[in-house]
Design an enzyme around this catalytic site. Structure first.
Site, PDB file in Angstrom:
ATOM      1  N   ASP A   1       6.426  -7.205   8.409  1.00  0.00           N
ATOM      2  CA  ASP A   1       6.926  -6.022   7.713  1.00  0.00           C
ATOM      3  C   ASP A   1       6.296  -4.726   8.190  1.00  0.00           C
ATOM      4  O   ASP A   1       6.198  -3.759   7.445  1.00  0.00           O
ATOM      5  CB  ASP A   1       6.670  -6.197   6.210  1.00  0.00           C
ATOM      6  CG  ASP A   1       5.234  -6.628   5.935  1.00  0.00           C
ATOM      7  OD1 ASP A   1       4.374  -6.356   6.795  1.00  0.00           O
ATOM      8  OD2 ASP A   1       4.982  -7.234   4.879  1.00  0.00           O
TER       9      ASP A   1
ATOM     10  N   GLU B   1       9.030 -14.753   9.153  1.00  0.00           N
ATOM     11  CA  GLU B   1       8.447 -14.383   7.851  1.00  0.00           C
ATOM     12  C   GLU B   1       9.426 -13.484   7.072  1.00  0.00           C
ATOM     13  O   GLU B   1       9.089 -12.426   6.561  1.00  0.00           O
ATOM     14  CB  GLU B   1       7.088 -13.686   8.020  1.00  0.00           C
ATOM     15  CG  GLU B   1       6.223 -13.726   6.775  1.00  0.00           C
ATOM     16  CD  GLU B   1       4.864 -13.043   6.976  1.00  0.00           C
ATOM     17  OE1 GLU B   1       3.892 -13.757   7.253  1.00  0.00           O
ATOM     18  OE2 GLU B   1       4.797 -11.805   6.880  1.00  0.00           O
TER      19      GLU B   1
ATOM     20  N   GLU C   1       5.686  -1.439   3.510  1.00  0.00           N
ATOM     21  CA  GLU C   1       6.083  -2.759   4.016  1.00  0.00           C
ATOM     22  C   GLU C   1       7.262  -3.374   3.261  1.00  0.00           C
ATOM     23  O   GLU C   1       8.101  -4.047   3.854  1.00  0.00           O
ATOM     24  CB  GLU C   1       4.889  -3.716   4.008  1.00  0.00           C
ATOM     25  CG  GLU C   1       3.815  -3.417   5.049  1.00  0.00           C
ATOM     26  CD  GLU C   1       2.824  -2.336   4.623  1.00  0.00           C
ATOM     27  OE1 GLU C   1       2.979  -1.789   3.496  1.00  0.00           O
ATOM     28  OE2 GLU C   1       1.913  -2.027   5.399  1.00  0.00           O
TER      29      GLU C   1
ATOM     30  N   HIS D   1      -7.084  -2.721   3.736  1.00  0.00           N
ATOM     31  CA  HIS D   1      -6.497  -1.661   4.573  1.00  0.00           C
ATOM     32  C   HIS D   1      -5.199  -1.078   4.018  1.00  0.00           C
ATOM     33  O   HIS D   1      -4.581  -0.227   4.673  1.00  0.00           O
ATOM     34  CB  HIS D   1      -6.210  -2.214   5.969  1.00  0.00           C
ATOM     35  CG  HIS D   1      -5.126  -3.255   5.986  1.00  0.00           C
ATOM     36  ND1 HIS D   1      -3.800  -2.925   6.059  1.00  0.00           N
ATOM     37  CD2 HIS D   1      -5.161  -4.592   5.910  1.00  0.00           C
ATOM     38  CE1 HIS D   1      -3.074  -4.032   6.044  1.00  0.00           C
ATOM     39  NE2 HIS D   1      -3.884  -5.055   5.947  1.00  0.00           N
TER      40      HIS D   1
ATOM     41  N   ARG E   1      -2.201   0.983   2.591  1.00  0.00           N
ATOM     42  CA  ARG E   1      -1.983   2.426   2.422  1.00  0.00           C
ATOM     43  C   ARG E   1      -1.929   2.844   0.956  1.00  0.00           C
ATOM     44  O   ARG E   1      -2.402   3.913   0.589  1.00  0.00           O
ATOM     45  CB  ARG E   1      -0.668   2.834   3.097  1.00  0.00           C
ATOM     46  CG  ARG E   1      -0.789   3.102   4.570  1.00  0.00           C
ATOM     47  CD  ARG E   1       0.580   3.442   5.152  1.00  0.00           C
ATOM     48  NE  ARG E   1       0.483   4.158   6.410  1.00  0.00           N
ATOM     49  CZ  ARG E   1       0.151   3.610   7.568  1.00  0.00           C
ATOM     50  NH1 ARG E   1      -0.157   2.334   7.633  1.00  0.00           N
ATOM     51  NH2 ARG E   1       0.108   4.337   8.667  1.00  0.00           N
TER      52      ARG E   1
ATOM     53  N   HIS F   1     -11.538  -2.292   8.890  1.00  0.00           N
ATOM     54  CA  HIS F   1     -10.320  -1.915   9.631  1.00  0.00           C
ATOM     55  C   HIS F   1     -10.537  -0.551  10.299  1.00  0.00           C
ATOM     56  O   HIS F   1     -11.202   0.320   9.740  1.00  0.00           O
ATOM     57  CB  HIS F   1      -9.172  -1.844   8.618  1.00  0.00           C
ATOM     58  CG  HIS F   1      -7.801  -1.758   9.219  1.00  0.00           C
ATOM     59  ND1 HIS F   1      -7.335  -0.632   9.848  1.00  0.00           N
ATOM     60  CD2 HIS F   1      -6.785  -2.653   9.277  1.00  0.00           C
ATOM     61  CE1 HIS F   1      -6.090  -0.838  10.262  1.00  0.00           C
ATOM     62  NE2 HIS F   1      -5.741  -2.065   9.930  1.00  0.00           N
TER      63      HIS F   1
HETATM   64  C1  UD1 Z   1      -0.486  -1.608   9.974  1.00  0.00           C
HETATM   65  C2  UD1 Z   1       0.780  -2.016   9.238  1.00  0.00           C
HETATM   66  C3  UD1 Z   1       0.449  -2.945   8.080  1.00  0.00           C
HETATM   67  C4  UD1 Z   1      -0.379  -4.123   8.563  1.00  0.00           C
HETATM   68  C5  UD1 Z   1      -1.600  -3.616   9.306  1.00  0.00           C
HETATM   69  C6  UD1 Z   1      -2.353  -4.779   9.891  1.00  0.00           C
HETATM   70  C7  UD1 Z   1       2.616  -0.411   9.134  1.00  0.00           C
HETATM   71  C8  UD1 Z   1       3.227   0.720   8.407  1.00  0.00           C
HETATM   72  N1  UD1 Z   1       1.434  -0.829   8.687  1.00  0.00           N
HETATM   73  O1  UD1 Z   1      -1.268  -0.820   9.103  1.00  0.00           O
HETATM   74  O2  UD1 Z   1       1.647  -3.422   7.495  1.00  0.00           O
HETATM   75  O3  UD1 Z   1      -0.766  -4.886   7.444  1.00  0.00           O
HETATM   76  O4  UD1 Z   1      -1.192  -2.761  10.385  1.00  0.00           O
HETATM   77  O5  UD1 Z   1      -3.677  -4.425  10.165  1.00  0.00           O
HETATM   78  O6  UD1 Z   1       3.177  -0.891  10.081  1.00  0.00           O
HETATM   79  N2  UD1 Z   1      -6.300   2.215  14.597  1.00  0.00           N
HETATM   80  C9  UD1 Z   1      -7.131   2.223  15.712  1.00  0.00           C
HETATM   81  N3  UD1 Z   1      -7.142   1.126  16.535  1.00  0.00           N
HETATM   82  C10 UD1 Z   1      -6.401   0.000  16.275  1.00  0.00           C
HETATM   83  C11 UD1 Z   1      -5.596  -0.012  15.136  1.00  0.00           C
HETATM   84  C12 UD1 Z   1      -5.525   1.099  14.307  1.00  0.00           C
HETATM   85  O7  UD1 Z   1      -7.815   3.191  15.963  1.00  0.00           O
HETATM   86  O8  UD1 Z   1      -6.474  -0.960  17.057  1.00  0.00           O
HETATM   87  C13 UD1 Z   1      -6.245   3.418  13.722  1.00  0.00           C
HETATM   88  C14 UD1 Z   1      -5.451   4.568  14.361  1.00  0.00           C
HETATM   89  O9  UD1 Z   1      -6.051   5.790  14.011  1.00  0.00           O
HETATM   90  C15 UD1 Z   1      -4.074   4.427  13.703  1.00  0.00           C
HETATM   91  C16 UD1 Z   1      -4.489   4.004  12.299  1.00  0.00           C
HETATM   92  O10 UD1 Z   1      -5.583   3.098  12.499  1.00  0.00           O
HETATM   93  O11 UD1 Z   1      -3.333   5.633  13.719  1.00  0.00           O
HETATM   94  C17 UD1 Z   1      -3.401   3.353  11.472  1.00  0.00           C
HETATM   95  O12 UD1 Z   1      -2.728   2.321  12.188  1.00  0.00           O
HETATM   96  P1  UD1 Z   1      -1.251   1.849  11.700  1.00  0.00           P
HETATM   97  O13 UD1 Z   1      -0.790   0.722  12.556  1.00  0.00           O
HETATM   98  O14 UD1 Z   1      -0.355   3.023  11.579  1.00  0.00           O
HETATM   99  O15 UD1 Z   1      -1.500   1.365  10.230  1.00  0.00           O
HETATM  100  P2  UD1 Z   1      -2.366   0.183   9.648  1.00  0.00           P
HETATM  101  O16 UD1 Z   1      -3.039   0.719   8.431  1.00  0.00           O
HETATM  102  O17 UD1 Z   1      -3.187  -0.435  10.702  1.00  0.00           O
HETATM  103  N1  UDP Z   2      -8.244 -10.883  10.705  1.00  0.00           N
HETATM  104  C1  UDP Z   2      -8.948 -10.878  11.912  1.00  0.00           C
HETATM  105  N2  UDP Z   2     -10.083 -10.125  11.998  1.00  0.00           N
HETATM  106  C2  UDP Z   2     -10.564  -9.390  10.960  1.00  0.00           C
HETATM  107  C3  UDP Z   2      -9.825  -9.388   9.744  1.00  0.00           C
HETATM  108  C4  UDP Z   2      -8.659 -10.134   9.658  1.00  0.00           C
HETATM  109  O1  UDP Z   2      -8.551 -11.541  12.872  1.00  0.00           O
HETATM  110  O2  UDP Z   2     -11.604  -8.749  11.105  1.00  0.00           O
HETATM  111  C5  UDP Z   2      -6.990 -11.660  10.634  1.00  0.00           C
HETATM  112  C6  UDP Z   2      -6.793 -12.517   9.396  1.00  0.00           C
HETATM  113  O3  UDP Z   2      -7.257 -13.833   9.602  1.00  0.00           O
HETATM  114  C7  UDP Z   2      -5.282 -12.487   9.188  1.00  0.00           C
HETATM  115  C8  UDP Z   2      -4.855 -11.171   9.808  1.00  0.00           C
HETATM  116  O4  UDP Z   2      -5.956 -10.710  10.592  1.00  0.00           O
HETATM  117  O5  UDP Z   2      -4.615 -13.500   9.901  1.00  0.00           O
HETATM  118  C9  UDP Z   2      -4.511 -10.213   8.726  1.00  0.00           C
HETATM  119  O6  UDP Z   2      -4.419  -8.947   9.245  1.00  0.00           O
HETATM  120  P1  UDP Z   2      -4.365  -7.675   8.302  1.00  0.00           P
HETATM  121  O7  UDP Z   2      -5.117  -7.936   7.047  1.00  0.00           O
HETATM  122  O8  UDP Z   2      -4.792  -6.546   9.153  1.00  0.00           O
HETATM  123  O9  UDP Z   2      -2.813  -7.512   8.020  1.00  0.00           O
HETATM  124  P2  UDP Z   2      -1.837  -8.122   6.906  1.00  0.00           P
HETATM  125  O10 UDP Z   2      -1.905  -9.598   6.965  1.00  0.00           O
HETATM  126  O11 UDP Z   2      -2.276  -7.575   5.583  1.00  0.00           O
HETATM  127  O12 UDP Z   2      -0.512  -7.587   7.295  1.00  0.00           O
END
Ligand code: UD1
Ligand code: UDP
Length: 390
Positions: free
Chosen positions: A97, A119, A133, A224, A226, A257
């Site tokens: 999602d 999923e 999501e 993490h 939003r 995160h």
């Molecule tokens: C995203 C997904 C969320 C998912 C999560 C998994 C959307 C809207 N959100 O949220 O559904 O559960 O990923 O973790 O798609 N950043 C880094 N390096 C990285 C990753 C992120 O620096 O490797 C920072 C960046 O500043 C980026 C911010 O995190 O702009 C947010 O990343 P984003 O993918 O937009 O949202 P998540 O909160 O990670």
């Molecule tokens: N996970 C990981 N490293 C971490 C924290 C989580 O590999 O430090 C894995 C966890 O086992 C799960 C997935 O990341 O499978 C979940 O990711 P996240 O919580 O970012 O996203 P969501 O599942 O909420 O979309």
């Protein structure tokens, strides 16, 4: 010639949940996988794919610091559209999602390339939680030719929305395939636990106390979402601090995160505590190893709710609603929101009531049996044979 199925990954959970499908497609006699990254995540995606020894075959490299939802959505839609027109795979698979999943599905729909949604059918019926999501998956399902629902409940959600039943396949969740595979690798590893904890960033004193020969109990935290930014995260951090204050021996390990909106409150409110280790996000192999050793998890993650029961670990879910009610019904997870009173109350039960803890740790995992990817690939092989889109 084999037909190409493009697997689209953007974030950590998509990589974990599509890695087993990729591996299964490699063994197909009629289909071949192509791993395409939107690069919605950068470090966290590379780290996750590396745990499965995977590298994207193409990377759109779209991440920007502090990216906004409209910008990211537009960039994924445009970049995916260019890529699809240039490469014309026989099918596209998206997972979950995220913005990547929704925007890539829409791009494939516009390009008239059939989409499979892995999923599918998860619902809270609350567009504000999880945000965005719930909307992303609601939009992805009707444009998907194959909806791979993890459970009968998610199938029923899809049928109630009048998604034709021939498009819906109950397969289980691929996360269990990934978890069991990763866990079998762990069994072969012989690393010294203290050294491994140290390598993952746990401070020396905590490593000896919580990973040594007579380890004290500790809680694994992730967060993490939003919708919890601001007050929610302040409350989560205050609750973690209070748990540690109220229980002398208990430690906390929190891989934080990389989102700056998470990093800031967590490091400000929890940094410097000698029983709280704030560490970098863990690679999947290490995270599974940590899950296996913790007492319980405090998390708002979707994937963690699905994985933890396979490891016999209860989860307190820091959300007010969940699209994964199967775990709550089974008793493996409990919703505590971001309210400190609820988090503290439920933590006290898991730390103090050994009978209750043992009962919750022994429950069966409702999310899958480790054979989901095979079921998904079997559907694709059957339905792409002679497909007019190809
Ligand atoms: C995203 C997904 C969320 C998912 C999560 C998994 C959307 C809207 N959100 O949220 O559904 O559960 O990923 O973790 O798609 N950043 C880094 N390096 C990285 C990753 C992120 O620096 O490797 C920072 C960046 O500043 C980026 C911010 O995190 O702009 C947010 O990343 P984003 O993918 O937009 O949202 P998540 O909160 O990670
Ligand atoms: N996970 C990981 N490293 C971490 C924290 C989580 O590999 O430090 C894995 C966890 O086992 C799960 C997935 O990341 O499978 C979940 O990711 P996240 O919580 O970012 O996203 P969501 O599942 O909420 O979309």
């Amino acid at each position: 010639m084999k037909k190409t199925v493009a697997l689209i990954v953007g974030t950590r959970p998509e990589a974990i949940k599509l890695a087993p499908v990729y591996q299964t497609l490699l063994r197909s006699e009629t289909l071949q996988p192509f791993l395409l990254s939107t690069g919605q995540h950068r470090e966290m995606l590379a780290q996750t794919l590396a745990a499965f020894e995977l590298k994207p075959e193409a990377d759109l490299a779209l991440m920007q610091a502090n990216q906004t939802l409209p910008d990211l959505t537009a960039r994924v839609l445009q970049a995916m559209t260019c890529w699809l027109h240039a490469n014309r795979p026989s099918a596209v698979l998206v997972q979950g999602d995220t913005t990547t999943a929704f925007a890539a599905a829409l791009a494939a729909f516009y390009a008239r390339i059939p989409v499979g949604h892995v999923e599918a059918g998860l619902r809270t019926y609350d567009f504000a939680a999880p945000w965005p999501e719930e909307m992303n998956r609601r939009l992805a399902d009707p444009i998907s030719r194959w909806c791979f629902a993890p459970t009968t409940l998610s199938r029923d959600n899809l049928l109630a929305e009048r998604i034709p039943s021939e498009r819906v396949h109950v397969t289980g969740n691929t996360v269990i395939d990934a978890l069991l595979w990763m866990r079998s690798r762990q069994r072969q590893a012989t690393a010294d636990p203290v050294a491994r904890a140290r390598r993952c960033g746990i401070p020396k004193v905590m490593a000896a106390r919580y990973f040594g020969s007579a380890p004290a109990r500790w809680i694994l935290v992730t967060g993490h979402r939003r919708e919890s930014f601001g007050e929610g995260f302040e409350n989560i951090c205050k609750s973690i601090h209070a748990i540690v204050e109220q229980h002398d021996e208990i430690g906390v390990v929190y891989p934080v995160h990389l989102n700056p909106r998470v990093q800031e409150p967590v490091r400000r409110l929890l940094g410097g505590n000698p029983r709280i280790a704030l560490i970098e996000p863990l690679g999947y192999e290490d995270f599974v190893w940590f899950m296996d050793r913790c007492h319980f998890l405090l998390s708002d993650s979707g994937g963690v709710q699905e994985e933890a029961p396979s490891l016999g670990k209860p989860v307190l879910v820091m959300r007010t609603t969940t699209e994964r009610p199967e775990g709550v019904t089974a008793g493996t997870s409990r919703l505590v929101g971001t309210d400190p009173a609820a988090i503290l109350h439920e933590s006290r039960i898991l730390l103090g009531d050994t009978t209750e803890y043992a009962a919750r740790a022994a429950l069966r995992n409702p999310y899958g049996d480790g054979h989901t990817s095979g079921r998904i690939v079997a559907v694709l092989e059957r339905e792409l044979a002679g497909d007019t889109f190809a």
